[in-house]
Design a protein around this motif. Structure first.
Motif, mmCIF file in Angstrom:
data_model
loop_
_atom_site.group_PDB
_atom_site.id
_atom_site.type_symbol
_atom_site.label_atom_id
_atom_site.label_comp_id
_atom_site.label_asym_id
_atom_site.label_seq_id
_atom_site.Cartn_x
_atom_site.Cartn_y
_atom_site.Cartn_z
ATOM 1 N N UNK A 1 105.122 -45.197 -17.948
ATOM 2 C CA UNK A 1 105.343 -44.542 -16.657
ATOM 3 C C UNK A 1 105.977 -43.168 -16.834
ATOM 4 N N UNK A 2 107.013 -43.085 -17.653
ATOM 5 C CA UNK A 2 107.743 -41.823 -17.807
ATOM 6 C C UNK A 2 106.969 -40.765 -18.579
ATOM 7 N N UNK B 1 108.191 -55.533 -23.548
ATOM 8 C CA UNK B 1 107.106 -55.164 -22.643
ATOM 9 C C UNK B 1 107.619 -54.296 -21.493
ATOM 10 N N UNK B 2 108.814 -54.604 -20.992
ATOM 11 C CA UNK B 2 109.384 -53.808 -19.901
ATOM 12 C C UNK B 2 109.678 -52.384 -20.363
ATOM 13 N N UNK B 3 110.285 -52.233 -21.536
ATOM 14 C CA UNK B 3 110.569 -50.891 -22.058
ATOM 15 C C UNK B 3 109.286 -50.119 -22.334
ATOM 16 N N UNK B 4 108.281 -50.809 -22.854
ATOM 17 C CA UNK B 4 106.999 -50.159 -23.122
ATOM 18 C C UNK B 4 106.358 -49.667 -21.825
ATOM 19 N N UNK B 5 106.417 -50.511 -20.786
ATOM 20 C CA UNK B 5 105.850 -50.133 -19.493
ATOM 21 C C UNK B 5 106.601 -48.947 -18.887
ATOM 22 N N UNK C 1 102.211 -41.446 -16.990
ATOM 23 C CA UNK C 1 101.779 -41.448 -15.594
ATOM 24 C C UNK C 1 102.479 -40.402 -14.741
ATOM 25 N N UNK C 2 103.782 -40.200 -14.923
ATOM 26 C CA UNK C 2 104.472 -39.184 -14.125
ATOM 27 C C UNK C 2 103.940 -37.789 -14.451
ATOM 28 N N UNK C 3 103.834 -37.392 -15.733
ATOM 29 C CA UNK C 3 103.238 -36.069 -15.992
ATOM 30 C C UNK C 3 101.790 -35.960 -15.501
ATOM 31 N N UNK C 4 101.023 -37.052 -15.621
ATOM 32 C CA UNK C 4 99.654 -37.054 -15.108
ATOM 33 C C UNK C 4 99.641 -36.812 -13.599
ATOM 34 N N UNK C 5 100.530 -37.494 -12.876
ATOM 35 C CA UNK C 5 100.592 -37.333 -11.418
ATOM 36 C C UNK C 5 101.021 -35.914 -11.034
ATOM 37 N N UNK C 6 101.988 -35.375 -11.756
ATOM 38 C CA UNK C 6 102.444 -34.010 -11.447
ATOM 39 C C UNK C 6 101.329 -33.012 -11.686
ATOM 40 N N UNK D 1 95.610 -41.442 -22.367
ATOM 41 C CA UNK D 1 96.753 -42.052 -23.061
ATOM 42 C C UNK D 1 97.326 -43.208 -22.247
ATOM 43 N N UNK D 2 97.446 -43.025 -20.940
ATOM 44 C CA UNK D 2 97.956 -44.093 -20.077
ATOM 45 C C UNK D 2 97.042 -45.311 -20.128
#
Length: 80
Positions: free
Chosen positions: A66-67, A58-62, A70-75, A13-14
């Protein structure tokens, strides 16, 4: 569904979301004038306002990527 499958899903998804962001940026950078004219037919936007809206979008999408990806993926990767 096991945690490894969820982790893989979030990773894909990321990647897909970053591909969408890259296409959006490329279209904005390479076809800026055409996009401004196209949106100018529907909305009365100055060039500065148009740029601000796209950069903010674009900033909100990025941040969303991340939220929510990527953060759940990293956890989940750290939990292994």
């Amino acid at each position: 569904m096991d945690l490894a499958a969820i982790r893989d899903f979030l990773g894909w998804c990321a990647l897909a979301n970053y591909a969408v962001l890259l296409v959006w940026f490329a279209a904005f950078a390479l076809a800026h004038d055409r996009l401004h004219r196209l949106h100018g037919r529907w909305f009365s936007l100055s060039r500065e306002r148009f740029d601000t809206l796209h950069y903010a979008g674009m900033a909100f999408y990025k941040i969303g990527i991340l939220l929510f990806n990527l953060v759940p993926f990293a956890v989940l990767s750290l939990m292994r």
